[in-house]
Design a protein around this motif. Structure first.
Motif, short mmCIF file in Angstrom:
data_model
loop_
_atom_site.label_atom_id
_atom_site.label_comp_id
_atom_site.label_asym_id
_atom_site.label_seq_id
_atom_site.Cartn_x
_atom_site.Cartn_y
_atom_site.Cartn_z
N THR A 135 0.84 -1.20 0.00
CA THR A 135 0.00 0.00 0.00
C THR A 135 0.87 1.25 0.00
O THR A 135 0.64 2.21 -0.76
CB THR A 135 -0.93 0.01 1.23
N LYS A 136 1.89 1.24 0.84
CA LYS A 136 2.80 2.39 0.94
C LYS A 136 3.52 2.64 -0.39
O LYS A 136 3.62 3.79 -0.86
CB LYS A 136 3.81 2.14 2.05
N ILE A 137 4.01 1.55 -1.01
CA ILE A 137 4.73 1.68 -2.28
C ILE A 137 3.80 2.24 -3.36
O ILE A 137 4.16 3.14 -4.13
CB ILE A 137 5.29 0.31 -2.72
N ALA A 138 2.58 1.69 -3.44
CA ALA A 138 1.63 2.12 -4.46
C ALA A 138 1.25 3.58 -4.28
O ALA A 138 1.14 4.34 -5.25
CB ALA A 138 0.38 1.24 -4.42
N GLN A 139 1.07 4.01 -3.03
CA GLN A 139 0.72 5.41 -2.75
C GLN A 139 1.83 6.35 -3.16
O GLN A 139 1.59 7.44 -3.69
CB GLN A 139 0.39 5.58 -1.27
N GLU A 140 3.07 5.92 -2.94
CA GLU A 140 4.21 6.76 -3.30
C GLU A 140 4.37 6.85 -4.82
O GLU A 140 4.71 7.91 -5.35
CB GLU A 140 5.48 6.19 -2.67
N ARG A 141 4.15 5.74 -5.51
CA ARG A 141 4.31 5.74 -6.97
C ARG A 141 3.19 6.50 -7.67
O ARG A 141 3.41 7.10 -8.72
CB ARG A 141 4.35 4.29 -7.49
N ARG A 142 1.98 6.41 -7.12
CA ARG A 142 0.83 7.07 -7.76
C ARG A 142 0.01 7.85 -6.74
O ARG A 142 -1.06 7.43 -6.31
CB ARG A 142 -0.04 6.01 -8.45
N PRO A 143 0.52 9.00 -6.33
CA PRO A 143 -0.21 9.81 -5.35
C PRO A 143 -1.55 10.33 -5.89
O PRO A 143 -2.38 10.82 -5.11
CB PRO A 143 0.76 10.96 -5.05
N ASP A 144 -1.76 10.23 -7.21
CA ASP A 144 -3.02 10.69 -7.80
C ASP A 144 -4.17 9.71 -7.59
O ASP A 144 -5.34 10.05 -7.83
CB ASP A 144 -2.84 10.92 -9.30
N LEU A 145 -3.84 8.49 -7.14
CA LEU A 145 -4.87 7.47 -6.95
C LEU A 145 -5.28 7.35 -5.49
O LEU A 145 -4.46 7.57 -4.59
CB LEU A 145 -4.35 6.11 -7.43
N LEU A 146 -6.55 6.98 -5.26
CA LEU A 146 -7.02 6.69 -3.91
C LEU A 146 -6.74 5.22 -3.62
O LEU A 146 -7.41 4.34 -4.15
CB LEU A 146 -8.52 6.97 -3.79
N ILE A 147 -5.73 4.94 -2.78
CA ILE A 147 -5.34 3.58 -2.44
C ILE A 147 -5.22 3.48 -0.93
O ILE A 147 -4.58 4.32 -0.29
CB ILE A 147 -3.98 3.20 -3.09
N ASP A 148 -5.83 2.48 -0.33
CA ASP A 148 -5.75 2.33 1.13
C ASP A 148 -5.69 0.85 1.49
O ASP A 148 -6.23 -0.01 0.79
CB ASP A 148 -6.96 2.98 1.80
N GLY A 149 -5.03 0.58 2.61
CA GLY A 149 -4.91 -0.78 3.09
C GLY A 149 -3.92 -0.84 4.25
O GLY A 149 -3.23 0.15 4.55
N PRO A 150 -3.85 -1.97 4.90
CA PRO A 150 -4.71 -3.13 4.65
C PRO A 150 -6.15 -2.91 5.13
O PRO A 150 -6.38 -2.24 6.13
CB PRO A 150 -4.04 -4.24 5.45
N LEU A 151 -7.09 -3.50 4.37
CA LEU A 151 -8.51 -3.43 4.70
C LEU A 151 -9.11 -4.83 4.61
O LEU A 151 -8.82 -5.56 3.66
CB LEU A 151 -9.26 -2.51 3.74
#
Length: 721
Positions: free
Chosen positions: A608-624
């Motif tokens: 989740t952390k990696i994905a948020q850093e690579r694409r801050p334009d996307l709404l990504i959250d976890g773990p859920l």
């Protein structure tokens, strides 16, 4: 501001229920919240239970229409001079039951001998609800000029041409066979035998109405496929005993043949979907039917008359045919009596026949004027949602615009052949079937499928040689020789992949009979991954009743690392955007937020952390946890600060075991349609099918592939430019 459209039937037998179903689907395609209301129930002879149109929509969709008023209640108020009270009650129920909807389709009463007040009541209801009126009729035996005049006379009963609430008319059943009494109530035995010259030409009707102030909002050709009943419905009508159930529940009837002649004079009438009617003591007909079935002919059913049960010796000879799914029915009446009973068979759609309901909805929706539909939904204040019908429509429209050539390596497989024909007919793609042309046409004929010129057939033996050298060049680093390349190209999946590698087709769809590995391995070897993609992953589009969700990865990567899981999340979000879904990405785990620990949870947290850093334009959250991702009340408790929890549209599973199990559990338990797997990260689109794929699954996967091909071309052009 909501819009109300009232469909008013002009005459009997116009198919107003089917038009209502189609109008609801047309609105669903527009992505607006639609509902339906039949103010007064009007049961047909033989109907039992609740009102047909209302029940049909409740059974086949997520729509919950308000309950109609009983006809006896309405007649009582009308006859006692209390029509205004009836109208007030109708308005109250309408407003309460449809207050959260953008467009409401209202179905009026059919004028009959028993209900001669229908037109006046329909007009009163339309005015009370503030509805725009759309008249529904059919040509019958009228010429186009007579039809135009008949409609203009009908309009005069509803305020005339100056009434601005009259939107236009829909002409249904254009070209339907009509009997000598000017009735469309033809029986099952003649419904597919349309006399030459009996068809009203759509173009002729449209040209005639071009001179009329009453616009045509839909011109719907009659289609025999839409009235093909299930064997089970006919068995119930005839009160038949079931000697062999076979595929009784799903098999459909397209014609009836009474087998009274000798075998040589009858076999030409043995056709796919045909109900063969013969006396139960005609062992020759029974055996000939079973031989046809064993040779691949998909006979609809065998109906034995006279209460004659076949002899045991004959029955033993037919066991293989019985095992293949042939339904065999037995009735007490003789053949002549049976023909008489068939004339009374109700051709209307049973409320539980979801397959036929879906087909009718899609067909009629596709013949409603698109410009008019756009005027109904052009109000920007209307809420928009990507419902399953809207998503499927969106897919097919994008695919039509893409107009791509897609290769189907399993060209001799029956479902694939049928899907190719549908794709060609609907303009979804230019399908290319790989296989022996004679075998493809034989299989098509046995299924009752006509292969048109729009379906391209390529014989592998004619083209293999031209791909040997290019394949050797692509795999020279692996030491591939011409002999081995020639041998591998015998596999049509490899051959189709080479056609894709050589830019002769835009995409490939396989997997109806091949494994996922058989489909993907050649693509990984010959097509490679897209620039910037570190891996190939997959998603499924899950078509829930009121929205479409994206599940990834449920087919490719067994146990991705945190870095790979982040890439899968980003790929899936981008795919969602490409297909009109607003991505809110939930990284699924057995723990939400910081409530749990362990290597599996840590992997998801890191991803989740990696994905948020690579694409801050996307709404990504976890773990859920799944419930926290999908349910608002759970999200408020477990993840109150999350912008994804409770409203996730993209679900990323931590491993293949979890993803595959979840998608199949949801699909089967909720009886949902899922489209996929769609592969992500390939340089050119290659998509895999489930070996249990239905024809529609293949069609929509072809559409996905065509759209992906166009998107890949656009990305490549941007990269160069």
């Amino acid at each position: 501001m909501s819009r109300t459209i009232m469909l008013i039937p002009i005459g009997t037998g116009v198919g107003v229920t089917s038009v209502s179903l189609g109008m609801v689907r047309a609105m669903e395609r527009q992505g607006v919240a639609v509902n339906f209301f039949k103010p007064i129930a009007q049961p047909r002879p033989g109907d039992h239970g609740t009102e047909r149109s209302t029940t049909t929509l409740r059974n086949s969709s997520n729509i919950q229409p308000p309950e109609p008023f009983a006809m006896k209640y309405a007649e009582g108020l009308i006859s006692s001079g209390h029509t205004s009270e009836l109208l007030e009650n109708i308005v109250e129920r309408f407003r309460e039951g449809t207050k959260d909807n953008d467009v409401i389709i209202v179905e009026g009463l059919v004028p009959t001998d028993k209900h001669q007040f229908a037109n006046s009541v329909n007009y009163s209801i339309a005015k009370a609800l503030g509805a725009e009126m759309v008249f529904v009729t059919h040509p019958s035996n009228d010429s186009s000029q007579q039809l135009k005049e008949r409609m203009e006379i009908a309009v005069s009963s509803f305020g005339g041409k100056q009434n601005k609430s009259i939107a236009g008319c829909i002409i249904n059943k254009v070209g339907a066979p009509i009997d000598e009494n000017d009735s469309a109530g033809f029986d099952l035995s003649e419904m597919f035998d349309i006399p030459e010259g009996s068809v009203n030409n759509n173009l002729e009707v449209l040209q005639m109405f071009s001179k009329s102030p009453l616009p045509i909002l839909g011109c719907i050709p009659w289609s025999a496929d839409l009235i093909a009943p299930r064997v089970k419905d006919l068995a119930a009508h005839l009160e038949a005993d079931i000697l062999n159930e076979g595929d009784l529940e799903n098999r459909r009837l397209h014609s009836v043949t009474f087998c009274a002649r000798s075998i040589p004079n009858m076999v030409q009438h043995f056709k796919p979907g045909s109900m063969l009617v013969t006396s139960g003591d005609r062992s020759d007909v029974i055996i000939a039917t079973c031989l046809a079935v064993m040779n691949g002919m998909k006979i609809g059913c065998l109906l034995l008359t006279g209460d004659y049960t076949p002899e045991e010796e004959v029955w033993k000879l037919c066991r293989s045919a019985m095992a293949s799914g042939l339904p065999v029915l037995l009735i007490k009446s003789n053949t002549w009596q049976t023909a008489q009973r068939l004339q009374n068979f109700n051709m209307e759609i049973p409320v539980d026949d979801l397959e036929r309901i879906e087909k009718v909805q899609e067909y009629i929706a596709s013949h409603i004027d698109k410009h008019w539909l756009n005027t109904l939904t052009e109000d920007s204040s209307l809420s928009r949602r990507l419902s399953p019908p809207a998503f499927r429509y969106h897919l097919t429209e994008l695919a039509r615009k893409a107009n791509q050539r897609i290769v189907l390596p399993e060209g001799e497989e029956p479902r694939t052949i049928q899907a190719a024909v549908i794709c060609a007919e609907r303009g979804i793609a230019k399908p290319v079937l790989l296989g022996n042309p004679a075998e493809i046409r034989r299989v098509a004929a046995q299924q009752g499928i006509v292969i048109t010129d729009e379906v391209e057939i390529v014989n592998p033996t004619d083209v293999i040689e031209q791909y040997v050298a290019p394949m050797v060049e692509l795999r020279k680093g692996k030491g591939l020789t011409e002999v081995v390349a020639r041998e591998q190209l015998q596999d049509t999946v490899v051959l189709g992949t080479m056609m894709l590698a050589e830019n002769e087709v835009a995409g490939l769809v396989s997997g109806a009979v091949h494994t996922t590995a058989n489909t993907i391995r050649p693509a990984l070897q010959l097509i490679k991954t897209a620039p910037g993609a570190s891996l190939v992953s997959s998603i499924f589009f899950m078509l829930l009743p009121d929205q479409v969700l994206v599940y990834g990865d449920c087919a490719i990567n067994p146990d991705p690392t945190a870095d790979q899981l982040a890439d899968i999340a980003i790929q899936s979000a981008d795919s969602a955007i490409a297909f009109g879904i607003d991505p809110k990405v939930a990284m699924i785990s057995y723990s939400t937020g910081n409530s749990g620990a362990g290597s599996d949870v840590e992997k998801v947290r890191e991803a989740t952390k990696i994905a948020q850093e690579r694409r801050p334009d996307l709404l990504i959250d976890g773990p859920l946890q799944y419930d926290a991702a999908v349910m608002e009340n759970v999200a408020k408790s477990k993840a109150p600060d999350s912008k994804v929890a409770g409203q996730a549209t993209v679900f990323i599973f931590p491993d293949l075991n979890t993803g595959n199990t979840t998608y199949k559990a949801v699909q089967r338990s909720a009886n949902l349609i899922s489209i996929g797997p769609m592969l992500q990260g390939m340089r050119k689109p290659v998509n895999d099918l489930s070996r249990g794929a239905l024809v529609d699954d293949i069609v929509y996967t072809v559409a996905l592939t065509a759209i992906q091909a166009t998107q890949a071309n656009e990305k490549a052009a941007l990269a160069k430019g």
